[in-house]
Design an enzyme around this catalytic site. Structure first.
Site, PDB file in Angstrom:
ATOM      1  N   LYS A  89     -16.987  -6.972   6.854  1.00  0.00           N
ATOM      2  CA  LYS A  89     -15.754  -7.696   7.198  1.00  0.00           C
ATOM      3  C   LYS A  89     -15.457  -7.466   8.668  1.00  0.00           C
ATOM      4  CE  LYS A  89     -13.266  -7.241   2.775  1.00  0.00           C
ATOM      5  NZ  LYS A  89     -12.102  -6.607   2.137  1.00  0.00           N
ATOM      6  N   HIS A 139       0.833  -1.204   0.000  1.00  0.00           N
ATOM      7  CA  HIS A 139       0.000   0.000   0.000  1.00  0.00           C
ATOM      8  C   HIS A 139       0.869   1.255   0.000  1.00  0.00           C
ATOM      9  CE1 HIS A 139      -3.070  -2.679   2.232  1.00  0.00           C
ATOM     10  NE2 HIS A 139      -3.609  -2.429   1.061  1.00  0.00           N
ATOM     11  N   SER A 148      -2.801  -7.805   2.899  1.00  0.00           N
ATOM     12  CA  SER A 148      -3.072  -7.647   4.337  1.00  0.00           C
ATOM     13  C   SER A 148      -3.447  -8.987   4.954  1.00  0.00           C
ATOM     14  CB  SER A 148      -4.203  -6.648   4.569  1.00  0.00           C
ATOM     15  OG  SER A 148      -3.861  -5.384   4.079  1.00  0.00           O
ATOM     16  N   ARG A 178      -1.925  -6.066  -8.341  1.00  0.00           N
ATOM     17  CA  ARG A 178      -0.795  -6.950  -8.054  1.00  0.00           C
ATOM     18  C   ARG A 178      -0.617  -8.001  -9.140  1.00  0.00           C
ATOM     19  NH1 ARG A 178      -2.999  -7.895  -2.161  1.00  0.00           N
ATOM     20  NH2 ARG A 178      -4.803  -7.347  -3.407  1.00  0.00           N
TER      21      ARG A 178
END
Ligand code: ADP
Length: 168
Positions: free
Chosen positions: A41, A17, A129, A90
């Site tokens: 979440k 990030h 993460s 990514r």
């Protein structure tokens, strides 16, 4: 003034990030990193903690601001007069989801919110993460993934003491 928002969960912020933030801050005059308060979440860190981490990690960047929002990104962007969202890519696995999200946001905003993608630097391409959380929960070495102060906060959450950690 070219302003952009970098929205995300940032639970927690990783070097991946931070790499996107550093690079986007070079492109835009003002970059607002905004933590999504997503009640679907269960996060490791509260929104306040995630904001605090981002503020600490970006304090060397004068044109970066940290904020949080709930609900639709398009509403938040409209209220704050933001027309560009930054996202990181990514791998091909990110692409399908990110493409759909970008197109949905463009549609919902009536064409007012566009998304700009920055591709990850290769050394961070594997970082997420969730994988960092999994490694930390077992006391693994996360020193290449997050700044040390974030690592400390993670081990504290998982109640991993010094003796239970692999070399950091
Ligand atoms: P979200 O739940 O919104 O996907 P994340 O915090 O997981 O929130 O990610 C925010 C954005 O940062 C996404 O665009 C994601 O693809 C990107 N990102 C996450 N990790 C990396 C990384 N290692 N390199 C580049 N971009 C990343």
């Amino acid at each position: 003034m070219k302003r952009a928002v970098y929205p995300g969960s940032f639970d927690p912020m990783t070097y991946g990030h931070l790499d996107i933030i550093n690079r986007a801050a070079e492109i835009f005059d003002v970059l607002i990193v905004s933590v999504l308060n997503n009640n679907q979440k269960t996060p490791l860190f509260s929104v306040e903690e995630r904001v605090k981490i981002l503020k600490e990690a970006t304090k060397h960047l004068p044109n970066v601001q940290v904020d949080s929002f709930s609900g639709l990104l398009t509403n938040y962007a409209a209220v704050n007069d933001l027309h560009v969202a930054v996202r990181g890519l990514r791998a091909i696995t990110d692409f399908e989801y990110e493409l759909q999200l970008a197109q949905t946001n463009r549609m919902l905003s009536g064409g007012k919110l566009d998304t700009v993608f920055l591709t990850t630097s290769l050394e961070y391409a594997y970082l997420s993460s969730s994988s960092v959380k999994e490694i930390a929960s077992f006391g693994g070495d996360i020193s290449k993934a997050v700044p040390d102060f974030v690592g400390e906060m993670m081990f504290e959450k998982y109640r991993i003491g010094q003796l239970d950690r692999q070399t950091r």
